[in-house]
Design a protein around this motif. Structure first.
Motif, mmCIF file in Angstrom:
data_model
loop_
_atom_site.group_PDB
_atom_site.id
_atom_site.type_symbol
_atom_site.label_atom_id
_atom_site.label_comp_id
_atom_site.label_asym_id
_atom_site.label_seq_id
_atom_site.Cartn_x
_atom_site.Cartn_y
_atom_site.Cartn_z
ATOM 1 N N PRO A 122 0.913 -1.176 0.145
ATOM 2 C CA PRO A 122 0.002 -0.100 -0.156
ATOM 3 C C PRO A 122 0.785 1.200 0.147
ATOM 4 O O PRO A 122 0.409 2.194 -0.493
ATOM 5 N N LYS A 123 2.090 1.384 0.642
ATOM 6 C CA LYS A 123 2.873 2.541 0.761
ATOM 7 C C LYS A 123 3.576 2.657 -0.494
ATOM 8 O O LYS A 123 3.504 3.927 -0.976
ATOM 9 N N ARG A 169 3.106 6.208 -5.819
ATOM 10 C CA ARG A 169 2.962 6.427 -7.221
ATOM 11 C C ARG A 169 1.826 7.192 -7.677
ATOM 12 O O ARG A 169 1.318 7.666 -8.762
ATOM 13 N N LYS A 170 0.862 7.768 -6.578
ATOM 14 C CA LYS A 170 -0.505 8.291 -6.775
ATOM 15 C C LYS A 170 0.091 9.738 -7.165
ATOM 16 O O LYS A 170 1.089 10.429 -6.572
ATOM 17 N N ILE A 227 -4.160 6.867 7.181
ATOM 18 C CA ILE A 227 -3.161 7.761 6.516
ATOM 19 C C ILE A 227 -1.929 7.167 6.094
ATOM 20 O O ILE A 227 -1.398 7.480 5.290
ATOM 21 N N GLU A 228 -1.324 6.436 6.987
ATOM 22 C CA GLU A 228 0.119 5.882 6.871
ATOM 23 C C GLU A 228 -0.139 4.767 5.715
ATOM 24 O O GLU A 228 0.918 5.006 4.740
ATOM 25 N N ASP A 252 -4.273 4.505 1.326
ATOM 26 C CA ASP A 252 -5.162 4.135 0.223
ATOM 27 C C ASP A 252 -6.436 4.006 0.209
ATOM 28 O O ASP A 252 -7.088 3.660 -0.648
ATOM 29 N N LEU A 253 -6.776 5.543 0.808
ATOM 30 C CA LEU A 253 -8.318 5.830 0.836
ATOM 31 C C LEU A 253 -8.544 6.744 -0.141
ATOM 32 O O LEU A 253 -9.732 6.972 -0.625
ATOM 33 N N PHE A 254 -7.612 7.228 -0.901
ATOM 34 C CA PHE A 254 -7.858 8.283 -1.893
ATOM 35 C C PHE A 254 -7.101 7.992 -3.232
ATOM 36 O O PHE A 254 -5.952 7.256 -2.929
ATOM 37 N N GLU A 255 -7.527 8.334 -4.224
ATOM 38 C CA GLU A 255 -6.810 8.112 -5.526
ATOM 39 C C GLU A 255 -5.646 9.084 -5.758
ATOM 40 O O GLU A 255 -4.916 9.040 -7.017
#
Length: 317
Positions: A23-24, A29-30, A90-91, A94-97
């Protein structure tokens, strides 16, 4: 070689790659964004009021947000769990694109309602005042003409802001404590206060403080700046009959996603809504609700009698 999602993570944590570093790496990469985002944190006894649902769905003012809910746990455990969930989310990132400019946490009680412009305006105030760590909405108890539930001096119950006396209706007032009915804070404050920030503390008189007062005491000790926005009125809704309360005002009634002024005088000594102001659902339903309430009162009385007998029995041992 590309690490399999289900393989042990290369970092040596012992956890699977998909729940550890993946996930990190995906978050890194977002695309970056100049938008702020909000994590809405809702501790609930299990039933979120209809009006709170409406506000969560329609009154966030276009602000990107995600909701985290913890239900049917003691309030200290519920709030501590939500604080931990928020920091973990937050860490992970993965909640937002996208990668937001800043994460904010919005604590909302399950009987709160707010107008559609409140959240964007509170966010704007937090951006313009970077030293402000938490901004509380103006709310009171479920009584008409109640006081603002915030205090300049955490040990002085009469230090609450008084509109048109010691502050203007739109002022932002620095405080040392307030209830968590509706408060927007920087996620960095949760990190500063430390783990289990809602664990109960004792006041100067030795008596235990509420969990929200305990958080505020820790936050102030950590150097945080807290404020209440007198221009951000938050409704305290009675989920049973839809009564709506704002500090310094008579009782109102919720009407869908709006609050309406009552057309009859609100003058009972206890501050409760008169029978003629209660919502009605029809003769049969009203009668059934009355019977259920009577049964609940009788059951509560019986349980109290049992507790009294048990206490007396234990005292004789």
């Amino acid at each position: 070689m590309k690490t399999s999602r289900n393989a042990p993570c290369d970092c040596g944590s012992g956890r699977k790659y998909k729940v550890c570093c993946l996930p990190k790496e995906e978050a890194a990469r977002k695309p970056l964004s100049d938008q702020d985002v909000v994590l809405v944190l809702v501790p609930t006894r299990g039933a979120i009021s209809y009006e709170t649902h409406l506000a969560l769905n329609a009154n966030m003012g276009g602000v990107p947000h995600r909701s985290l809910i913890v239900a049917r746990k003691p309030i200290v455990e519920a709030r501590n769990t939500l604080a931990r969930f928020a920091l973990e989310a937050i860490e992970r990132g993965d909640l937002f694109e996208f990668v937001p400019r800043e994460y904010f946490c919005l604590w909302v009680d399950d009987d709160a309602w707010w107008p559609a412009d409140v959240v964007p305006m509170m966010l704007r105030a937090m951006r313009e005042i970077p030293m402000l760590d938490a901004l509380f909405g103006k709310f009171g108890t479920r009584l008409p003409f109640s006081k603002v539930y915030a205090w300049r001096d955490a040990d002085d119950p009469e230090s609450f802001p008084k509109e048109n006396v010691d502050c203007a209706p739109a002022d932002l007032v620095q405080i040392e404590g307030a209830g968590f009915h509706f408060v927007l804070m920087r996620s960095s404050l949760l990190k500063r206060v430390g783990p289990n920030p809602f664990d109960i503390l004792a006041g100067e008189d030795g008596r235990e403080m509420a969990e929200d007062a305990s958080f505020c005491r820790r936050a102030v000790a950590a150097g945080a700046k807290l404020g209440v926005g007198m221009g951000f009125p938050i409704i305290h809704v009675d989920p049973i009959d839809g009564a709506a309360y704002v500090p310094g005002m008579p009782a109102m009634m919720m009407d869908g996603n709006a609050a309406r002024i009552l057309t009859v005088e609100h003058s009972t000594p206890q501050g409760t809504i008169k029978t003629g102001e209660l919502r009605k659902y029809g003769k049969e339903i009203d009668a059934a609700m009355g019977e259920a309430a009577a049964y609940g009162d009788a059951l509560a009385e019986e349980m109290q009698q049992r507790r009294t007998l048990f206490t007396e029995k234990e005292a004789r041992r």
